[in-house]
Design a protein around this motif. Structure first.
Motif, mmCIF file in Angstrom:
data_model
loop_
_atom_site.group_PDB
_atom_site.id
_atom_site.type_symbol
_atom_site.label_atom_id
_atom_site.label_comp_id
_atom_site.label_asym_id
_atom_site.label_seq_id
_atom_site.Cartn_x
_atom_site.Cartn_y
_atom_site.Cartn_z
ATOM 1 N N THR A 64 0.829 -1.211 0.000
ATOM 2 C CA THR A 64 0.000 0.000 0.000
ATOM 3 C C THR A 64 0.861 1.258 0.000
ATOM 4 O OG1 THR A 64 -1.780 -1.113 1.184
ATOM 5 C CG2 THR A 64 -1.743 1.285 1.291
ATOM 6 N N ASN A 65 0.597 2.151 -0.941
ATOM 7 C CA ASN A 65 1.312 3.422 -0.988
ATOM 8 C C ASN A 65 0.662 4.437 -0.056
ATOM 9 O OD1 ASN A 65 3.264 2.719 -2.948
ATOM 10 N ND2 ASN A 65 1.780 3.022 -4.584
ATOM 11 N N THR A 66 1.460 5.338 0.493
ATOM 12 C CA THR A 66 0.935 6.438 1.300
ATOM 13 C C THR A 66 0.192 7.403 0.391
ATOM 14 O OG1 THR A 66 2.842 6.255 2.774
ATOM 15 C CG2 THR A 66 1.592 8.294 2.875
ATOM 16 N N PRO A 67 -1.057 7.809 0.694
ATOM 17 C CA PRO A 67 -1.822 7.474 1.890
ATOM 18 C C PRO A 67 -3.018 6.577 1.581
ATOM 19 C CG PRO A 67 -2.573 9.573 1.044
ATOM 20 C CD PRO A 67 -1.622 8.991 0.017
ATOM 21 N N ALA A 68 -2.830 5.522 0.814
ATOM 22 C CA ALA A 68 -3.928 4.613 0.490
ATOM 23 C C ALA A 68 -4.213 3.688 1.677
ATOM 24 C CB ALA A 68 -3.609 3.816 -0.768
ATOM 25 N N GLY A 69 -5.057 2.681 1.460
ATOM 26 C CA GLY A 69 -5.414 1.744 2.522
ATOM 27 C C GLY A 69 -6.879 1.862 2.909
ATOM 28 N N ILE A 70 -7.153 1.775 4.210
ATOM 29 C CA ILE A 70 -8.533 1.776 4.712
ATOM 30 C C ILE A 70 -8.956 3.205 5.051
ATOM 31 C CG2 ILE A 70 -10.127 0.837 6.406
ATOM 32 C CD1 ILE A 70 -8.922 -1.201 4.450
ATOM 33 N N TRP A 71 -9.977 3.685 4.320
ATOM 34 C CA TRP A 71 -10.419 5.084 4.428
ATOM 35 C C TRP A 71 -11.821 5.181 5.040
ATOM 36 C CZ3 TRP A 71 -9.157 8.728 -0.276
ATOM 37 C CH2 TRP A 71 -7.772 8.737 -0.506
ATOM 38 N N ALA A 72 -11.989 6.200 5.868
ATOM 39 C CA ALA A 72 -13.279 6.756 6.289
ATOM 40 C C ALA A 72 -14.332 5.721 6.658
ATOM 41 C CB ALA A 72 -13.817 7.681 5.193
ATOM 42 N N PRO A 73 -14.129 4.942 7.725
ATOM 43 C CA PRO A 73 -15.193 4.033 8.171
ATOM 44 C C PRO A 73 -16.382 4.821 8.697
ATOM 45 C CG PRO A 73 -13.469 4.167 9.827
ATOM 46 C CD PRO A 73 -12.967 4.930 8.627
ATOM 47 N N HIS A 74 -17.573 4.285 8.500
ATOM 48 C CA HIS A 74 -18.783 4.969 8.979
ATOM 49 C C HIS A 74 -19.639 3.996 9.766
ATOM 50 C CE1 HIS A 74 -22.998 6.362 8.716
ATOM 51 N NE2 HIS A 74 -22.453 7.546 8.935
ATOM 52 N N LEU A 75 -19.995 4.402 10.990
ATOM 53 C CA LEU A 75 -20.824 3.592 11.871
ATOM 54 C C LEU A 75 -22.285 4.010 11.757
ATOM 55 C CD1 LEU A 75 -18.667 3.652 15.126
ATOM 56 C CD2 LEU A 75 -19.178 1.607 13.765
ATOM 57 N N SER A 76 -23.175 3.030 11.798
ATOM 58 C CA SER A 76 -24.613 3.303 11.863
ATOM 59 C C SER A 76 -25.284 2.169 12.613
ATOM 60 C CB SER A 76 -25.215 3.450 10.464
ATOM 61 O OG SER A 76 -25.040 2.257 9.712
ATOM 62 N N TYR A 77 -26.482 2.423 13.080
ATOM 63 C CA TYR A 77 -27.217 1.430 13.861
ATOM 64 C C TYR A 77 -28.608 1.256 13.274
ATOM 65 C CZ TYR A 77 -29.246 -0.992 17.874
ATOM 66 O OH TYR A 77 -29.865 -1.913 18.677
ATOM 67 N N ASP A 78 -28.935 0.011 12.943
ATOM 68 C CA ASP A 78 -30.257 -0.326 12.425
ATOM 69 C C ASP A 78 -31.106 -0.824 13.586
ATOM 70 O OD1 ASP A 78 -32.472 -1.135 11.071
ATOM 71 O OD2 ASP A 78 -31.490 -2.689 9.886
ATOM 72 N N SER A 79 -32.009 0.021 14.062
ATOM 73 C CA SER A 79 -32.806 -0.323 15.240
ATOM 74 C C SER A 79 -33.762 -1.486 14.978
ATOM 75 C CB SER A 79 -33.598 0.909 15.708
ATOM 76 O OG SER A 79 -34.442 1.386 14.680
ATOM 77 N N GLU A 80 -34.113 -1.708 13.739
ATOM 78 C CA GLU A 80 -35.043 -2.788 13.418
ATOM 79 C C GLU A 80 -34.403 -4.160 13.612
ATOM 80 O OE1 GLU A 80 -37.564 -4.395 9.540
ATOM 81 O OE2 GLU A 80 -37.165 -2.246 9.752
ATOM 82 N N THR A 81 -33.148 -4.311 13.179
ATOM 83 C CA THR A 81 -32.451 -5.597 13.297
ATOM 84 C C THR A 81 -31.490 -5.627 14.480
ATOM 85 O OG1 THR A 81 -30.671 -4.873 11.828
ATOM 86 C CG2 THR A 81 -32.581 -5.952 10.808
ATOM 87 N N LYS A 82 -31.283 -4.485 15.157
ATOM 88 C CA LYS A 82 -30.343 -4.349 16.273
ATOM 89 C C LYS A 82 -28.900 -4.643 15.822
ATOM 90 C CE LYS A 82 -33.789 -3.814 19.164
ATOM 91 N NZ LYS A 82 -34.665 -2.767 18.760
ATOM 92 N N ARG A 83 -28.611 -4.274 14.606
ATOM 93 C CA ARG A 83 -27.274 -4.491 14.075
ATOM 94 C C ARG A 83 -26.511 -3.171 13.960
ATOM 95 N NH1 ARG A 83 -27.863 -8.863 9.048
ATOM 96 N NH2 ARG A 83 -28.234 -10.705 10.353
#
Length: 552
Positions: A66-85
């Protein structure tokens, strides 16, 4: 209410995504070329954040090469109240050459933030910075930056939204472009949807990743738009409040936008949370440059700002301005835990070493790093050269202070000059400082010396050599605002001895690692590390008795 100081997560903690579940708060941050990937933090009071692990730690991704600055970018968290996931969506940037920016977007889910997490579900390769929104009618939507590569078209692209089937990753609707006429700062990315009083709000990072960074917002009665921009025509949060128009600029450092009156720079890439106390906060990234310079060795850190909704339902900072501050008011009625220490210490007596240890490019596993080979020691088997982006044997921790000491004691018996082990400072494979034991053929003996990499150039300190006949040495590096002083002693009873002169390492910073004028070279910041190299037979190893970081 208590005043809380920023940054709440010092050191490399960029692109924070925040959610609240059962009165607990969680933040996920980008990790780029570092593993385990996607740091996860937890807090009960918004002031003290504890690293609880990583989301990608079972070799779900391969970051070798992996070259700088590639790799794992911008994770986003969310919550689905219907499935509790809990859902976590992220992009794996695999190529940036030719401005192609090839990124594959995946999602994983769990019922507990500590996991286990599902296998990754592939979504798209359209662009990067994805986010999920779970509407109250049970539908799910993916937002993302559609990256533009063609000449003569709006750069860096458009924000698009589509309805998605979470189980398969397949699109249910076409992509809808939603940012035409929306932004003034340009270079929009990191789109996130929120719903307030029946209206959809689109939050954007804008102005590039440098000193013109900010957070813009728009709203619509329909999730697919059109979105009405904020009436101010400016970001609702930034560290540089003066006007910037850069529409069509794919990205830039915008060094001209530095705010000389603020210790906080680059405030942007925000994420909203509605608290269990019915308050609103925004988590965002920021940087703190070295005094008088445009270099940020601690990388992009996480801060929080208190927000509120106006009578006409627009989001604003609590003080009515759009200038991000170095402190904010805490949760109403929630006591603050005792202030956490950012010092680190591991005696390697336990089976599992500190979760703060990260490795560039390769996965951590028992084949090369272990506390089980010798009780009370961390054994590291030598890997590739530190210039390698494939298999360096490095165990590193984020620098979190402008002044700190990092210390270790190691035992090492090299038999070839290409076998080394020691302590150092690291940004990426082309930029580091390494004090280490290696083999001196003329004396048939280990010796201590220094090597440095600066913009890919190898620098050897051939006049700095200390014989270490027993192969036992205690090492310490003191980092102070971009300067590194190296010390050693051959036993715990001896006084510290200086190894060579103080070295300038301020280039180990986001702006100092590629030398391209006007651009940001990296996104991760400075790390301290212990490690070993064996370019002979990949058989030698070093035993480290402890690892200690003291912030001063």
């Amino acid at each position: 209410m208590t005043t809380i100081k920023n940054p709440v997560i010092p050191g490399m903690a960029p692109d924070p995504s925040i959610i609240c579940i059962d009165k607990r708060y969680y933040i996920a941050t980008s990790t780029f070329h570092w593993t385990p990937s996607i740091q996860l933090f937890e807090s009960a009071d918004l002031a003290n954040w504890h690293l609880i692990g990583s989301a990608l730690n079972n070799e779900e991704v391969n970051l070798c090469g992996t070259n700088t600055p590639a790799g794992i970018w911008a994770p986003h968290l969310s919550y689905d109240s219907e499935t509790k996931r809990i859902w976590l969506v992220y992009s794996h940037m695999v190529n940036m050459a030719g401005r192609e920016f090839n990124a594959d977007t995946y999602a994983i889910w769990a019922t507990d933030m500590r996991g286990p997490w599902s296998e990754p579900i592939y979504f798209t390769s359209l662009g990067f910075d994805p986010a999920l929104f779970h509407d109250d009618d049970g539908n799910h939507y993916l937002t993302i930056l559609e990256w533009e590569t063609r000449e003569g078209y709006q750069a860096p692209g458009h924000i698009v939204i589509a309805e998605i089937d979470l189980s398969s990753g397949e699109l249910i609707s076409p992509w809808h472009r939603v940012t035409k006429g929306f932004t003034t700062r340009g270079c929009v990315e990191a789109p996130q949807i929120y719903k307030h009083c029946g209206t959809y709000y689109l939050l954007l990072a804008s102005g590039g990743t440098g000193y013109g960074h900010g957070v813009e917002i728009g709203r619509s009665s329909s999730i697919f738009g059109p979105y009405e921009p904020h009436p101010s025509g400016e970001p609702i949060l930034t560290s540089s409040p003066r006007h910037l128009f850069s529409l069509g600029d794919p990205d830039a450092g915008h060094f001209e936008m530095v705010n000389p009156d603020s210790p906080m720079q680059k405030a942007g890439h925000g994420s909203l949370v509605h608290t269990h106390t019915d308050e609103w906060y925004m988590a965002h990234l920021m940087s703190r440059p070295l005094e008088g310079k445009l270099l940020n060795p601690l990388g992009r850190e996480t801060s929080l700002q208190k927000m509120y909704w106006t009578e006409d339902n627009w989001l604003r900072m609590a003080d009515g301005s759009n200038l991000a501050k170095m402190s904010f008011m805490g949760l109403a009625g929630v006591p603050i835990e005792k202030e956490q220490l950012t010092d680190l210490y591991d005696s390697f007596e336990k089976k599992q070493y500190l979760p703060q240890f990260m490795t560039p490019y390769r996965q951590q596993n028992q084949s090369w790093v272990s506390t089980q080979k010798r009780k009370g020691y961390l054994r590291i088997y030598g890997g590739n050269s530190l210039f390698s982006q494939m298999n360096p044997a490095i165990m590193a921790t984020r620098a979190t202070s402008f002044i700190y000491e990092v210390e270790t004691m190691l035992e090492f018996q090299p038999r070839h000059y290409s076998q080394t082990a020691g302590l150092g400072l690291y940004y990426d494979s082309n930029n580091w400082l390494y004090t280490h034991l290696t083999y001196l053929e003329e004396k048939n003996c280990p010796y201590l010396t220094i090597m440095q990499a600066k913009l890919g150039q190898r620098i050897e300190y051939v006049n700095t050599r200390i014989l270490v006949p027993g192969g036992h040495v205690i090492l310490k590096i003191k980092y102070d605002h971009g300067a590194a002083a190296i010390f050693y002693r051959l036993s715990a009873q001896e006084q510290w001895q200086s190894l060579g002169q103080e070295l300038a390492v301020e280039y180990l910073s986001d702006e100092g690692v590629n030398g391209i004028p006007g651009e940001i070279g990296g996104f991760t910041g400075l790390f301290s590390f212990i490690g070993a190299v064996d370019a002979f037979q990949h058989q030698s190893y070093a035993d480290f008795a402890y690892y200690k970081v003291t912030n001063l």
